[in-house]
Scaffold this active site. Structure first.
Site, PDB file in Angstrom:
ATOM      1  N   SER A  15      34.882  55.843  -8.139  1.00  0.00           N
ATOM      2  CA  SER A  15      34.869  55.367  -8.417  1.00  0.00           C
ATOM      3  C   SER A  15      34.052  54.328  -7.406  1.00  0.00           C
ATOM      4  CB  SER A  15      35.262  54.398  -9.311  1.00  0.00           C
ATOM      5  OG  SER A  15      36.712  54.461  -9.028  1.00  0.00           O
ATOM      6  N   TYR A  46      36.608  52.286 -13.420  1.00  0.00           N
ATOM      7  CA  TYR A  46      36.527  53.798 -14.590  1.00  0.00           C
ATOM      8  C   TYR A  46      37.699  53.155 -15.205  1.00  0.00           C
ATOM      9  CZ  TYR A  46      32.311  55.415 -12.639  1.00  0.00           C
ATOM     10  OH  TYR A  46      30.964  55.925 -11.317  1.00  0.00           O
ATOM     11  N   GLY A  47      39.017  53.779 -14.704  1.00  0.00           N
ATOM     12  CA  GLY A  47      40.260  53.472 -15.313  1.00  0.00           C
ATOM     13  C   GLY A  47      40.242  52.896 -16.810  1.00  0.00           C
ATOM     14  N   ASN A  78      40.221  61.036 -10.311  1.00  0.00           N
ATOM     15  CA  ASN A  78      40.674  61.523 -10.945  1.00  0.00           C
ATOM     16  C   ASN A  78      40.780  61.158 -11.954  1.00  0.00           C
ATOM     17  OD1 ASN A  78      43.255  63.093  -9.492  1.00  0.00           O
ATOM     18  ND2 ASN A  78      42.817  61.206  -8.753  1.00  0.00           N
ATOM     19  N   THR A  79      39.153  59.679 -12.852  1.00  0.00           N
ATOM     20  CA  THR A  79      39.569  59.759 -13.716  1.00  0.00           C
ATOM     21  C   THR A  79      38.650  60.508 -14.619  1.00  0.00           C
ATOM     22  OG1 THR A  79      40.266  57.451 -12.965  1.00  0.00           O
ATOM     23  CG2 THR A  79      39.319  57.246 -15.139  1.00  0.00           C
ATOM     24  N   CYS A 190      45.703  59.056  -8.969  1.00  0.00           N
ATOM     25  CA  CYS A 190      44.520  58.036  -8.820  1.00  0.00           C
ATOM     26  C   CYS A 190      44.299  58.333  -7.339  1.00  0.00           C
ATOM     27  CB  CYS A 190      44.433  56.763  -8.686  1.00  0.00           C
ATOM     28  SG  CYS A 190      43.225  55.862  -8.522  1.00  0.00           S
ATOM     29  N   THR A 191      42.893  58.617  -6.347  1.00  0.00           N
ATOM     30  CA  THR A 191      42.722  58.843  -5.667  1.00  0.00           C
ATOM     31  C   THR A 191      42.807  57.456  -4.411  1.00  0.00           C
ATOM     32  OG1 THR A 191      39.933  58.711  -5.494  1.00  0.00           O
ATOM     33  CG2 THR A 191      41.289  61.025  -5.776  1.00  0.00           C
TER      34      THR A 191
HETATM   35  N1  DGL Z   1      39.924  56.592  -7.898  1.00  0.00           N
HETATM   36  C1  DGL Z   1      39.573  56.677  -9.215  1.00  0.00           C
HETATM   37  C2  DGL Z   1      40.553  57.845  -9.959  1.00  0.00           C
HETATM   38  O1  DGL Z   1      41.321  58.611  -9.554  1.00  0.00           O
HETATM   39  C3  DGL Z   1      39.870  55.409  -9.533  1.00  0.00           C
HETATM   40  C4  DGL Z   1      39.115  54.763 -11.275  1.00  0.00           C
HETATM   41  C5  DGL Z   1      39.280  53.849 -11.375  1.00  0.00           C
HETATM   42  O2  DGL Z   1      38.083  53.272 -10.967  1.00  0.00           O
HETATM   43  O3  DGL Z   1      40.262  53.206 -11.727  1.00  0.00           O
HETATM   44  O4  DGL Z   1      41.094  57.890 -11.182  1.00  0.00           O
END
Ligand code: DGL
Length: 281
Positions: A15, A46-47, A78-79, A190-191
């Site tokens: 994201s 995205y969360g 991850n999301t 979350c990355t």
């Molecule tokens: N890096 C995304 C993850 O691992 C972040 C998602 C987001 O944008 O909230 O979930």
């Protein structure tokens, strides 16, 4: 047997800037592989978004990367993995790897007390995907999950340490660890969160191992390339590593260069449809 090579890039999607933590590990582990990274910064985070919206955005991003003739897709979010991995796999012409199973395996391997804390976005926590994947790896492991909605916007804004980061992280982590003193492993689900690793490690202290999905995802990619006979030939190509964002290029570059400690190749701007409003709290 004749040796086959595939010099098409590995497509990596997130994201925003978070997936760069996975890209960094891929590049360390597989230096001969060309990569193409896409951050959907214009529509991050995205969360907090509804599952169907995350699915739609992820399918759009996957289409953009597939149109660039990638040989493999890594959903380094991850999301997006929780909400869209199965559907992207169904529609993709190339193999697709997500980050949740690799993250779960890292946590299950690290814990001695069999008590794992998972911090992630609201979407990932709500999906239950980590709980399921960790219990699949070891049914006796207890999983405590906590949504940390303030962290992705903070990282996207380039706040990676210092007083504000420390106080936001303390407010999440201290009550979690106090409620569950047996937690000996904290999974960054979350990355974006490995970019906050320094303050997180200071807060949780030596007794808690902090793990993420980057290394185990890179291992999964390596195994898959070998199984497919699809490694790159290792001949230096022009534009070995391409990076693109749907958002503001300058903001992306400033966070990305702090992470990599090097200048990035020219970051490309990608047009995407205007961002739908985020749901209100
Ligand atoms: N890096 C995304 C993850 O691992 C972040 C998602 C987001 O944008 O909230 O979930």
């Amino acid at each position: 047997m004749p040796q086959h090579f595939d010099d098409r890039p590995i497509g990596v999607f997130d994201s925003g800037v978070g997936g760069l933590t996975v890209l960094a590990e891929l590049r360390r582990r597989l230096p001969a592989e060309p990569t193409l990274y896409l951050g959907d910064n214009a529509r991050a985070p995205y969360g907090p978004r509804p599952a169907d919206e995350v699915l739609r955005f992820t399918l759009e991003a996957a289409d953009l990367l597939l149109a660039q003739d990638v040989k493999l897709l890594v959903i380094a979010c991850n999301t997006a993995t929780a909400r869209a991995l199965d559907e992207v796999r169904r529609r993709s012409s190339v193999p697709v790897i997500g980050v949740i199973r690799p993250g779960a395996l890292a946590a299950a391997a690290a814990t001695r007390t069999r008590n794992v804390g998972v911090i992630a976005t609201a979407g990932t926590v709500e999906s239950g995907a980590y709980h399921e994947a960790i219990v699949e790896a070891d049914a006796a492991t207890q999983v405590a999950q906590l949504a940390c909605p303030e962290l992705v916007p903070m990282v996207e804004a380039g706040i990676l340490d210092g007083r504000r980061a420390e106080s936001v992280l303390r407010a999440y982590l201290e009550p979690m660890l106090a409620a569950d003193p047996d937690i000996d492993t904290l999974l960054l689900g979350c990355t974006h969160y490995p970019l906050l690793r320094a303050p997180i490690e200071r807060i949780v202290g030596d007794g808690v191992a902090v793990v993420d999905s980057a290394f185990t995802t890179a291992l999964a990619v390596e195994d898959l390339l070998d199984a497919l006979g699809a490694r790159a030939s290792g001949v230096e190509a022009d534009a070995m590593h391409r990076v693109a964002t749907t958002g503001d290029v300058a903001a992306f570059v400033s966070v990305a260069e702090r992470l990599f400690g090097e200048r990035l190749p020219a970051v490309e701007a990608v047009e995407i449809e205007p961002m739908p409003a985020l749901p209100l709290d």
